[in-house]
Each structure stands twice: as structure tokens, then as C-alpha cells.
Design a protein around this motif. Structure first.
Motif, mmCIF file in Angstrom:
data_model
loop_
_atom_site.group_PDB
_atom_site.id
_atom_site.type_symbol
_atom_site.label_atom_id
_atom_site.label_comp_id
_atom_site.label_asym_id
_atom_site.label_seq_id
_atom_site.Cartn_x
_atom_site.Cartn_y
_atom_site.Cartn_z
ATOM 1 N N ARG B 273 0.867 -1.177 0.000
ATOM 2 C CA ARG B 273 0.000 0.000 0.000
ATOM 3 C C ARG B 273 0.906 1.229 0.000
ATOM 4 O O ARG B 273 1.619 1.467 0.961
ATOM 5 C CB ARG B 273 -0.898 0.014 1.248
ATOM 6 N N HIS B 275 1.233 5.293 -0.263
ATOM 7 C CA HIS B 275 0.486 6.539 -0.155
ATOM 8 C C HIS B 275 1.408 7.702 -0.501
ATOM 9 O O HIS B 275 2.487 7.815 0.079
ATOM 10 C CB HIS B 275 -0.053 6.731 1.265
ATOM 11 N N LEU B 300 -1.789 -1.028 -3.879
ATOM 12 C CA LEU B 300 -2.649 0.149 -3.764
ATOM 13 C C LEU B 300 -1.771 1.379 -3.927
ATOM 14 O O LEU B 300 -0.756 1.519 -3.251
ATOM 15 C CB LEU B 300 -3.333 0.211 -2.384
ATOM 16 N N ASN B 302 -2.244 5.254 -3.489
ATOM 17 C CA ASN B 302 -3.208 6.226 -2.988
ATOM 18 C C ASN B 302 -2.531 7.588 -2.934
ATOM 19 O O ASN B 302 -1.599 7.785 -2.167
ATOM 20 C CB ASN B 302 -3.673 5.788 -1.588
ATOM 21 N N TYR B 331 -5.773 5.372 -6.777
ATOM 22 C CA TYR B 331 -6.683 6.490 -6.566
ATOM 23 C C TYR B 331 -5.854 7.729 -6.278
ATOM 24 O O TYR B 331 -5.159 7.780 -5.264
ATOM 25 C CB TYR B 331 -7.617 6.234 -5.373
ATOM 26 N N ALA B 428 -9.465 10.130 0.804
ATOM 27 C CA ALA B 428 -8.130 9.606 0.488
ATOM 28 C C ALA B 428 -7.425 9.131 1.756
ATOM 29 O O ALA B 428 -6.802 8.070 1.771
ATOM 30 C CB ALA B 428 -7.299 10.677 -0.225
ATOM 31 N N ARG B 431 -7.979 5.685 3.162
ATOM 32 C CA ARG B 431 -7.338 4.508 2.575
ATOM 33 C C ARG B 431 -6.053 4.129 3.295
ATOM 34 O O ARG B 431 -5.467 3.095 3.028
ATOM 35 C CB ARG B 431 -7.056 4.740 1.091
#
Lengths: 255, 463
Positions: B273, B275, B300, B302, B331, B428, B431
Motif C-alpha cells: 500500500r 500513499h 494500492l 493512494n 486512486y 483519500a 485509505r
């Protein structure tokens, strides 16, 4: 009625230059439940929107007096603080804002505006739990974002939950029955009925008579082409169910 | 046909070669005593590559929206020495309140590892971490991995720029099977120069062992308002069935130029993940390149970027599906105000072997002024036939219907607007797995827009 809570006089409103409301007259007293029925496109939702302050409608003539005040001059949030509540036909999803947080912010904004003390988190939660039982709402709905991913029925239930929390003086229910199965409809109606009292007026907007089996109105008005063409008691709804809206058209033309 | 038409016009300059100031700066580094031979060699070839190619200009296809050469050639940047006592005191204050959450922390000032401000004495079981060059462990194998992902042999001259000049780097290694609850913090502080802007080249090497689970946060802060350059490179290796959450938080001052690249490679059934949270910087360019290099890997990406005034933020991502059954969710969310400009380019590559890939990409922008500009450029390159791949980009103002909904419940117009801006960002932040970082950011952003302290439950996760 000497001093009705809501008095609508010769109200005209347009959307993008097209006149939708063409002279509405209506008086609603405290404690009364009025049903507004009518075919699609007759102006039912426009009336609800104008009363709540939706700014995509332009009021072109007429006046609306609410509790002695000029309602049309008031901002939507001030109408809310003064006790006007609109249960949306299409409740809006707001990802990122907690359902209960939003409601508490709204409730406390209204209380501040009215000069009342704000509700603290504990009292608020206690009240919320009580009201949720009334609507048989799932606990998880409160932990989610406002309406996000809610089913149609959950959204409508959430609207009535908000109404139960905000305790308005004038509740406008815009097609609250649309998209509800019979079980959900009963629960929603039960919630609405629990909120009926001598101080609270309701304007129940619906296309179908079905809802009025459960929320029994004191008065029924038929809206057609932007005007109220017929008013009567609750039996008028049954007549409409039987005959449809067609038989009223000549009367509408004759006005 | 005249001779003139046969002569092709001169090719526009895609790169500009660094000037002599960089040569002098590199000579000082090359002369530095005590660096292992493998690193000296790495630095030399990196600098040679930089000299040969130079910095990308806006003629370069990948840099059309952001002319880095113009910034990097505008002035020479000073490469600060290790921080002195006064700087350390200043840095200590900055490193303390927001950035630290009580877990392990590696702190760097202008790219120099600063043990005085780090917290490594009680590392959780299964975690090894320290300065990439200064840790006591035998480090040759870890140096050998430097640049393995950041492609210093190719076109990426910014990674080469970093490799040539980095002071020290952060090294975090999670042992196979280790389940680490504490958030591992890497904090980079920039001093900014009096007169001459400073530069730092933060470097990270993160190795997540087979079946491990961990969280790493990189935070970038400025100690004052002076202009400076950050050019960071992070390389992440995620072994089989490991789970890693990596957040990159950029909160530098609005005079800074911030360039970053995160390169990751995932083995089978791993979950990553990433970010990318951008709030600061006059000019920011972030690259994320992640390769799903084993079957069943999940990624992911993000992103959240908030830009106002004249801030410019450019995010480029590459999701490289190399093996079957990979899933990626990307995203990116932007909030723009003032005259801010942003760019998003998201490339999804599905290689022929990557059957049953499931990739979703979306970039949404909330435009709060009429002078801001957001660009989106999705690029799908699909070479396998049994895949699901979707993408979409939106640009919009505050939703009028949502605004009316809030107001109709009694929330004032201004507050309703601020709540909706917060909500856009909160989706956001939702997430991120629940963590002190997420709570802190939610609090900061709620206050930023509403001017209030958020009560419990203000946010709701965006899934």
C-alpha cells in the motif's frame, strides 16, 4: 385558519426560464398533515425545493410566510434552524464525512442559531441510539459516511432518522416512499407517525396513494401543471387511486 | 525539393547538461574518504550518466508539465555539511511534535543521518534499521541492492543525481515472518540556505521479508521558509506474501523544489500500500514505479495532493503488471486552489504473462478557484487478453447538491463548503490503515479548512 404555520400565496417558480409552479395557494397549520399528490411533472418536487431553499429554482411571483417570517428571504440553513426540514427524494452521498458527525454538526449549528446550548457527545449519542431504534436502523450505518453505499431504503430511513433527531416544526417529505418495499415503507411510516404531534406540521409529497395508508393525512391536495386543482380530505387519495389523475385534467383546464 | 526541406530541424533539447558547479560538488564527494569501493564506483557511474545526459527539460515527453532542468540549472545548490549544534537544536524541535509517534525513528538533516535525533535503541523484534552507510552491520549486500530498481543505467538521470550526491540513506529491513505493529518513521529535515538554496538527496532502501507485515512512513519537512531542493529516491522490495504499507508525506515549505521517486518490486502474493501525500513545495514532482513481479500480488497507490497559491504538483505513476492474477488499485485525489497547477500521468502496463490482471485507476480533482489547472493523462498499455482494466479522471467544483443537502440540515454555507473540501481529502486519508499518522492528518486537514478541532468521528473511511 387565523395564523397558519405555513402560508403559500400565489407562488410561481421557474427552472431555467420554464415556469413550473403557476400560482400555488396553501395554508398548513401546526399539527396538520397535508398530502400533496400529483402526476409526474406537476411541480411536486419543485414546491418542496422552493420551500427548503434550493437555489436552482427562481421564484417569479408570490409569497411564502412561515411562522410569521418571509420564508423566501431566508438562507436554507436559516430555514433549517427555524424548523423547516426537507426529506430528500434523492439523499446525497457524502463520502469522507461520518454520518453521525454530520448530524451532530447540523443539530448543534441549529441550536447555536436558536441560542440554545449545544449537545455534548454523550447526550447526542444517547439520543441518536433512541431514534435509531425507532427506525430499526443498523448500528453500522452510523459509522459509515453520509449515505455512502446505503441502499435506497437505508437512505430514506436515514432521512427520517435525521428528521427525528432535528425535530423540525415543518417536515416536507419528498417522495419518501419511492424505491421502498412494503416492509421498509412500514418502518419509515411508523417513524414518521411517531413524530406526529400537535406542534409539528407535515407536507407529504407522493405520487401514489400507498404511503397514505400508513401516514394518514388530514388534507389531500392534487397538484397538476403547477396549480392545486383539487383539495379534500383523506378520501380524496382513495378516489385518485381508483380513477387516476386523468379525470382532474378538465378541472385544471377550467381554472 | 530544396535542400532545406531535407535537413531535419535540430532536435529540441530533451536534456540539459549540469553545469560546472555540480562537477565541483561531485569532486568533493568523490574525494570523500572511507566510502566502500562499491559505492564509489556506483557514484562515479551515476555522475557520468548525469553529465552525459543531463537534467530533463519540458521537451522530454515525461516532463512536459514540469521543466526540472529549468529549476536545477537556475542556480547551483549548496550541499550542506553535517548539521552543527545550533541546527541540531532547531531540528530537534521540528523532529519532535508532529513527525514522531514514539516508534522507531530515523532522522536526517539535509540528507545526513542524525543519530542524536533518531530512536533506534529499542527496535521491534524482526526490524533492522539505520543509516545505509553508517549502520554497523556488514552492509555490502545492502549496498549491492542500491539502484537495482531505480534504474541508474537508464534514462532516469534524477535517480543518478541522487546516487551521485546522497549523504546517507535510510535502511529498513523486516525479517521474514516479523509482524511489526509500530510505525517506522523516517524524517527528513531541510535547513534551507541563507542566500544559496541547499540540496539534499534522501535515499531509502526498504526490504520486507517473506510473510512479514510492517508500516513505514517518510516525512519531509523544512526547518524554515528558505528555498531548498529535495531529490529523494526510495527502493522497496516486498518478498513473497509480505504486507507493507508505505506512506510518503511531503510537508516542505512553499519555496522548496521536491523531486521524488519510489520504486518497488513485489513478489508473489505480496500486498503493498503506497500513499503519496503532497502538501508542500513550490514545485513537486513525484514518480512511483511499482512492478507486480509475482503472481497474485496486490498494490494500492493512494495519492492526495493539495495545492494552492502558485504551487505545482506533478505525479507520474507506473503500475507494471508482469505476472498473472495481480490486482492494482490506484486512486489519486487533488484539491486545487489559487493559481495552482497539477498534472497526473498514470500508466498501467499489463504484460503478456499477466493474465487475470485486475486494475482500477482513478484521478479526481476538486477545483476551488477559476485560476487553477489540473491535467490528467491515463495511459493503458495492455498486452494480455484476459484482464479487467478501468480508468477515469474527473475535474469538478464543489457539488452544489451536496452543499444544499448540508445547508438544508442547518450547517452554514461556509462551513458546509469547508466540510465538503475536508470530505474530499478524508476519503483519500481513509485509505491509510488506521494509524497515528492518519489521525494526525485528519486533524490537520479538518482544522485547515474548518478552523475547528475535529470531534470524534468527523471522518469516515473511504474504503
Amino acid at each position: 385558519m387565523a395564523n397558519p404555520l405555513l402560508k403559500i400565496e400565489d407562488l410561481h417558480a421557474a427552472v431555467q426560464g420554464k415556469e413550473i409552479l403557476r400560482g400555488i395557494d396553501l395554508a398548513v397549520g401546526a399539527g396538520e398533515v397535508h398530502a400533496i399528490m400529483g402526476p409526474n411533472g406537476s411541480g411536486k418536487s419543485t414546491l418542496a425545493g422552493v420551500l427548503a431553499g434550493r437555489d436552482s429554482y427562481a421564484v417569479t411571483a408570490g409569497r411564502v410566510t412561515y411562522a410569521g417570517q418571509d420564508l423566501l428571504e431566508m438562507a436554507p440553513e436559516d430555514r433549517a434552524s427555524a424548523g423547516v426540514f426537507l426529506a430528500f427524494q434523492y439523499p446525497v452521498e457524502i463520502p469522507g464525512v461520518g454520518n453521525l458527525y454530520f448530524l451532530r454538526a447540523a443539530l448543534n449549528a441549529q441550536r447555536r442559531q436558536r441560542g440554545e446550548e449545544e449537545l455534548d457527545a454523550a447526550d447526542f449519542l444517547q439520543l441518536a441510539k433512541k431514534r435509531m431504534r425507532l427506525l430499526e436502523m443498523d448500528d453500522t450505518l452510523t459509522r459509515r459516511a453520509v449515505n455512502e453505499g446505503f441502499s435506497g431504503g437505508e437512505k430514506k430511513r436515514n432521512e427520517i432518522f435525521q428528521m427525528a433527531m432535528l425535530e423540525p416544526k415543518l417536515a416536507i417529505l419528498d417522495e419518501t416512499d419511492s424505491g421502498l418495499d412494503i416492509d421498509a415503507l412500514k418502518i419509515v411510516a411508523q417513524g414518521v407517525n411517531a413524530l406526529r404531534d400537535a406542534q409539528r406540521a407535515m407536507l407529504v409529497i407522493t405520487h401514489y396513494q400507498r404511503l397514505l395508508n400508513y401516514i394518514v393525512p388530514d388534507y389531500v391536495h392534487v397538484l397538476s401543471a403547477g396549480r392545486i386543482v383539487k383539495s379534500g380530505g383523506k378520501e380524496l387519495a382513495l378516489e385518485l387511486e381508483e380513477k387516476g389523475y386523468g379525470w382532474l385534467e378538465p378541472e385544471a383546464a377550467a381554472v | 525539393m530544396s535542400a532545406a526541406t531535407l535537413t531535419a530541424p535540430p532536435a529540441p533539447a530533451v536534456y540539459t547538461v549540469p553545469d560546472a558547479a555540480y562537477e565541483r560538488a561531485f569532486a568533493a564527494i568523490a574525494a570523500r574518504a572511507g566510502e566502500p569501493a562499491v559505492l564509489r564506483q556506483l557514484r562515479r557511474s551515476a555522475f557520468a550518466q548525469l553529465q552525459q545526459r543531463g537534467f530533463p527539460t519540458s521537451k522530454h515527453e515525461e516532463y512536459r508539465q514540469t521543466n526540472l532542468a529549468a529549476v536545477l540549472q537556475r542556480s547551483a545548490f549548496a550541499l550542506p555539511e553535517r548539521p552543527g549544534a545550533a541546527t541540531l537544536r532547531e531540528a530537534e524541535r521540528a523532529a519532535q511534535p508532529g513527525a514522531a509517534f514514539g516508534g522507531p525513528q530515523l532522522t536526517f538533516v539535509d540528507g545526513h543521518f542524525t543519530p542524536e535525533l533518531s530512536r533506534l535503541n529499542s527496535l521491534p523484534a524482526g526490524v533492522r534499521a539505520g543509516g545505509l552507510l553508517s549502520a554497523n552491520d556488514a552492509g555490502d549486500d545492502r549496498l549491492a541492492r542500491l539502484g537495482e530498481l531505480a534504474d541508474i543505467g537508464g534514462e532516469n538521470t534524477l535517480a543518478a543525481f541522487n546516487t551521485a550526491f546522497f549523504g546517507d540513506g535510510a535502511w529498513v529491513e523486516i525479517a521474514p515472518g516479523a509482524q511489526v505493529d509500530a510505525q517506522i518513521e523516517i524524517v527528513h529535515l531541510a535547513t534551507g540556505g541563507a542566500g544559496v538554496p541547499t540540496m539534499a538527496h534522501p535515499r531509502q532502501l526498504i526490504l520486507a521479508g517473506r510473510g512479514s507485515r510492517a508500516k513505514v512512513v517518510e516525512t519531509y519537512l523544512s526547518l524554515n521558509g528558505a528555498a531548498h531542493l529535495t531529490n529523494a529516491v526510495t527502493e522497496i522490495f516486498v518478498a513473497e506474501n509480505a504486507e507493507l504499507e508505505h506512506a510518503r508525506l511531503q510537508q516542505e515549505n512553499t519555496a522548496a523544489c521536491h523531486i521524488s521517486a519510489v520504486h518497488s518490486r513485489q513478489a508473489a502474493d505480496s500486498r503493498l500500500r503506497l500513499h503519496a501525500l503532497t502538501f508542500g513545495g513550490a514545485l513537486t514532482r513525484n514518480d512511483v514505479v511499482t512492478v507486480l513481479n509475482g503472481p497474485g500480488a496486490e498494490a494500492l497507490l493512494n495519492g492526495l495532493y493539495v495545492a494552492e497559491g502558485r504551487q505545482h504538483v506533478d505525479n507520474h505513476t507506473v503500475l507494471d503488471h508482469a505476472e498473472p492474477r495481480g490486482a492494482s488499485r490506484e486512486y489519486y485525489r487533488g484539491i486545487l486552489d489559487g493559481q495552482a497547477t497539477t498534472a497526473f500521468r498514470g500508466r498501467i502496463l499489463v504484460r503478456p504473462d499477466a493474465q487475470h490482471t485486475d486494475a482500477v485507476q482513478s484521478d479526481k480533482n476538486l477545483l476551488l478557484s477559476s485560476d487553477c489547472t489540473a491535467n490528467a493523462d491515463p495511459q493503458l498499455e495492455i498486452r494480455a487478453d484476459d484482464v479487467r482494466c478501468t480508468h477515469g479522471a474527473t475535474f469538478g467544483q464543489i457539488d452544489e447538491e451536496a452543499l444544499f443537502y448540508l445547508r438544508s440540515r442547518g450547517v452554514g454555507a461556509e462551513m458546509a463548503r469547508h466540510l465538503l473540501i475536508f470530505a474530499f481529502a478524508a476519503e483519500a486519508l481513509g485509505r491509510l490503515n488506521p494509524s497515528p499518522l492518519r489521525t494526525r492528518l485528519e486533524t490537520e486537514l479538518f482544522s485547515r479548512w474548518t478552523g475547528l478541532t475535529p470531534p470524534e468521528g468527523a471522518e469516515a473511511s473511504g474504503g
